[in-house]
Motif scaffolding. Structure first.
Motif, PDB file in Angstrom:
ATOM      1  N   MET A   1      71.578  86.971  20.231  1.00 27.79           N
ATOM      2  CA  MET A   1      71.188  88.197  20.926  1.00 27.79           C
ATOM      3  C   MET A   1      69.703  88.551  20.773  1.00 27.79           C
ATOM      4  O   MET A   1      69.020  88.798  21.775  1.00 27.79           O
ATOM      5  CB  MET A   1      72.048  89.371  20.466  1.00 27.79           C
ATOM      6  N   PRO A   2      69.127  88.572  19.561  1.00 26.15           N
ATOM      7  CA  PRO A   2      67.711  88.970  19.461  1.00 26.15           C
ATOM      8  C   PRO A   2      66.775  88.046  20.224  1.00 26.15           C
ATOM      9  O   PRO A   2      65.793  88.505  20.820  1.00 26.15           O
ATOM     10  CB  PRO A   2      67.435  88.902  17.943  1.00 26.15           C
ATOM     11  N   TYR A   3      67.089  86.745  20.224  1.00 22.01           N
ATOM     12  CA  TYR A   3      66.208  85.780  20.898  1.00 22.01           C
ATOM     13  C   TYR A   3      66.301  85.917  22.423  1.00 22.01           C
ATOM     14  O   TYR A   3      65.276  85.884  23.120  1.00 22.01           O
ATOM     15  CB  TYR A   3      66.576  84.351  20.475  1.00 22.01           C
ATOM     16  N   ILE A   4      67.533  86.079  22.923  1.00 18.23           N
ATOM     17  CA  ILE A   4      67.699  86.223  24.379  1.00 18.23           C
ATOM     18  C   ILE A   4      67.108  87.543  24.845  1.00 18.23           C
ATOM     19  O   ILE A   4      66.494  87.621  25.924  1.00 18.23           O
ATOM     20  CB  ILE A   4      69.190  86.128  24.777  1.00 18.23           C
ATOM     21  N   LEU A   5      67.270  88.591  24.044  1.00 16.14           N
ATOM     22  CA  LEU A   5      66.634  89.865  24.387  1.00 16.14           C
ATOM     23  C   LEU A   5      65.125  89.708  24.460  1.00 16.14           C
ATOM     24  O   LEU A   5      64.464  90.237  25.364  1.00 16.14           O
ATOM     25  CB  LEU A   5      66.992  90.935  23.357  1.00 16.14           C
TER      26      LEU A   5
ATOM     27  N   VAL B   1      69.816  99.375  20.102  1.00 15.62           N
ATOM     28  CA  VAL B   1      69.741  98.074  19.426  1.00 15.62           C
ATOM     29  C   VAL B   1      68.478  97.980  18.585  1.00 15.62           C
ATOM     30  O   VAL B   1      68.512  97.632  17.395  1.00 15.62           O
ATOM     31  CB  VAL B   1      69.793  96.923  20.453  1.00 15.62           C
ATOM     32  N   ASN B   2      67.336  98.281  19.209  1.00 15.67           N
ATOM     33  CA  ASN B   2      66.044  98.191  18.534  1.00 15.67           C
ATOM     34  C   ASN B   2      65.031  98.983  19.350  1.00 15.67           C
ATOM     35  O   ASN B   2      64.792  98.677  20.521  1.00 15.67           O
ATOM     36  CB  ASN B   2      65.611  96.729  18.409  1.00 15.67           C
ATOM     37  N   ILE B   3      64.426  99.982  18.735  1.00 12.38           N
ATOM     38  CA  ILE B   3      63.509 100.854  19.467  1.00 12.38           C
ATOM     39  C   ILE B   3      62.303 100.083  20.019  1.00 12.38           C
ATOM     40  O   ILE B   3      61.764 100.412  21.076  1.00 12.38           O
ATOM     41  CB  ILE B   3      63.040 102.031  18.583  1.00 12.38           C
ATOM     42  N   GLY B   4      61.918  99.010  19.327  1.00 13.72           N
ATOM     43  CA  GLY B   4      60.804  98.195  19.814  1.00 13.72           C
ATOM     44  C   GLY B   4      61.120  97.539  21.145  1.00 13.72           C
ATOM     45  O   GLY B   4      60.271  97.498  22.052  1.00 13.72           O
TER      46      GLY B   4
END
Length: 477
Positions: A267-271, A397-400
């Motif tokens: 997920m983090p990489y595809i995002l 998920v992540n504010i950044g």
């Protein structure tokens, strides 16, 4: 009734359109497209009243493959997009005189048949067949009726075909492997499989290659701009309005539920890739001097945001992504239609050769302005609902991720409003630009009306899709 009637209607309509001859082809194609939309609305009413619209029968005995179609809120939403846009796309073709109209309109209906099958298929091999069938008509539509020289069209469409077909082979390998594990490719059987983490990882990557090319995500996007610009407007609308949604829909329907833990791992990489596509698409859009290429790269930016919503693995991300699929389909079809109207008047897509149109065609300029504002997610438009929901999911998920993805609103406003200034405003051009005709006005009015209606009242769509999306999220978890 079962949902196969819509498929039968589109397939029979394609054949009937071809054999009716050039004189009646466009009228019959429009009639068939309207009929398919009416049947879809009827199916929606039956579904909301609890009817089972699925269709299942054995197709191939060995291996055991079913002709299986399933209907839920998600597939119905995509079916509404396909059959709802189809009459508008066909009607927009009336402003252009095509050679051999019976062939192009029958190919359009056949492509709609294949895309509809992709959204409804509940057996892996049947889904793959529909997925690949959709490539055939767009190949000939772009090659035979496209813009530019024949050599340019050949190069662009061949690259598109090889990219998408090559990526799909990885998906086919994944289905072959899954059949060996489950003894069936029925979607429920695949969902129920107990796969190892290694298996899920490889399956995730196989599906990802097929879908990343079709969507497209960077760095698999290089086929897009040339194909969009070389295809005729009717083909570009099919590609951008409906076909790229096949990849986005398939992420939800096939990839994420089957590869659950691998999806969470990646997920983090595809995002990151998806959000990078948002910025990259916007930067490329700023450099474009051709109107169709500008719209193609702006679409790349928008679908990057949709993909980010899907891979956020949250219910809000899923909802926002599907809403944005639908709104993007409406708006991008409207924008490419606007570009075709300009081309038909002035025989150019070069932005520097335009200008001063608003002083000659105020209705046309007003429609164009509304579509531009919708594209940049102005509140009260359909796009705003989807983009806001996706950004909210990314924030959770992540504010950044949310901050970086949110730049699409600023960059989008800059390049779209600058493009509007250059094409519509400025000194009056010496060339005459007639205002919209009845047919052109009808197409644009329907699109603008739907953009505002669902921008102000998205509740029916949200209620339709949410149970299906929640089921998919439960499967992932």
């Amino acid at each position: 009734m079962n949902i196969s009637i819509v498929l039968i209607l589109l397939l029979a309509g394609a054949a009937f359109t071809f054999f009716a001859g050039n004189k009646f082809a466009s009228k019959i194609a429009l009639l068939v497209s309207v009929a398919s939309f009416v049947f879809t609305l009827y199916a929606l009413n039956l579904y909301l009243n609890g009817a089972d619209l699925s269709c299942k029968s054995i197709w191939i005995q060995n291996p055991k493959i079913y002709f299986s179609l399933a209907v839920d809120g998600l597939s119905l939403a995509m079916l509404l997009l396909t059959t709802g846009l189809l009459p508008l796309i066909i009607l927009s073709g009336w402003v252009t005189k095509f050679e051999n109209e019976k062939a192009i309109y029958s190919l359009v209906l056949f492509m709609a048949f294949a895309m509809t099958g992709t959204f409804l298929a509940a057996d892996g091999l049947l889904y793959y067949v529909f997925w690949e069938l959709a490539l055939i008509p767009i190949y000939f539509i772009a090659l035979l009726w496209g813009n530019g020289s024949l050599e340019e069209r050949k190069n662009a469409i061949l690259k598109f075909f090889i990219y998408t077909f090559g990526g799909s082979l990885f998906m086919l390998v994944a289905f072959v492997y899954l059949y060996q594990k489950a003894g069936s490719l029925e979607i429920e059987s695949l969902y129920a499989l107990a796969l190892t983490e290694t298996e899920k990882t490889w399956l995730f990557l196989a599906f990802f290659l097929a879908y990343a090319i079709k969507i497209p995500l960077i760095p698999f996007h290089t086929w897009q701009a040339n194909t969009y610009s070389k295809a005729p407007a009717i083909g570009t609308m099919l590609l951008s309005g409906i076909m790229l949604k096949m990849g986005l829909y398939s992420v939800l329907r096939w990839q994420l539920p089957i590869t659950d833990n691998a999806a969470k791992e990646f997920m983090p990489y595809i995002l990151g890739v998806s959000i990078a596509g948002v910025i990259y698409g916007a930067v490329l859009t700023l450099r474009q001097k051709n109107l169709k290429k500008l719209l193609a790269y702006s679409s790349l930016s928008h679908v990057g945001l949709i993909a980010a919503g899907l891979y956020s693995l949250t219910i809000e991300g899923f909802q926002g992504a599907v809403l944005q699929m639908l709104s993007h389909g409406l708006v991008i079809v409207g924008l490419f239609f606007v570009s075709e109207i300009i081309f038909n008047r002035w025989n150019t897509y070069t932005i520097s050769e335009m200008g001063g149109i608003r002083s000659q065609a105020t209705k046309f300029a007003s429609f164009f302005m509304i579509l531009v504002l919708a594209s940049v997610a102005m509140p009260t438009t359909f796009n705003f609902v989807g983009e806001f929901t996706i950004l909210y999911s990314l924030y959770n998920v992540n504010i950044g991720f949310a901050i970086v993805a949110g730049t699409t609103i600023i960059l989008g406003a800059f390049y779209m409003l600058r493009m509007y200034q250059q094409t519509m405003l400025g000194e009056t051009n010496t060339k005459v630009f007639a205002d919209v005709t009845i047919v052109e006005g009808l197409v644009l009015l329907v699109i603008v009306g739907l953009v505002f209606f669902f921008g102000l009242y998205p509740k029916p769509i949200i209620e339709l899709i949410t149970p299906s999306l929640q089921n998919i999220l439960n499967q992932i978890n």
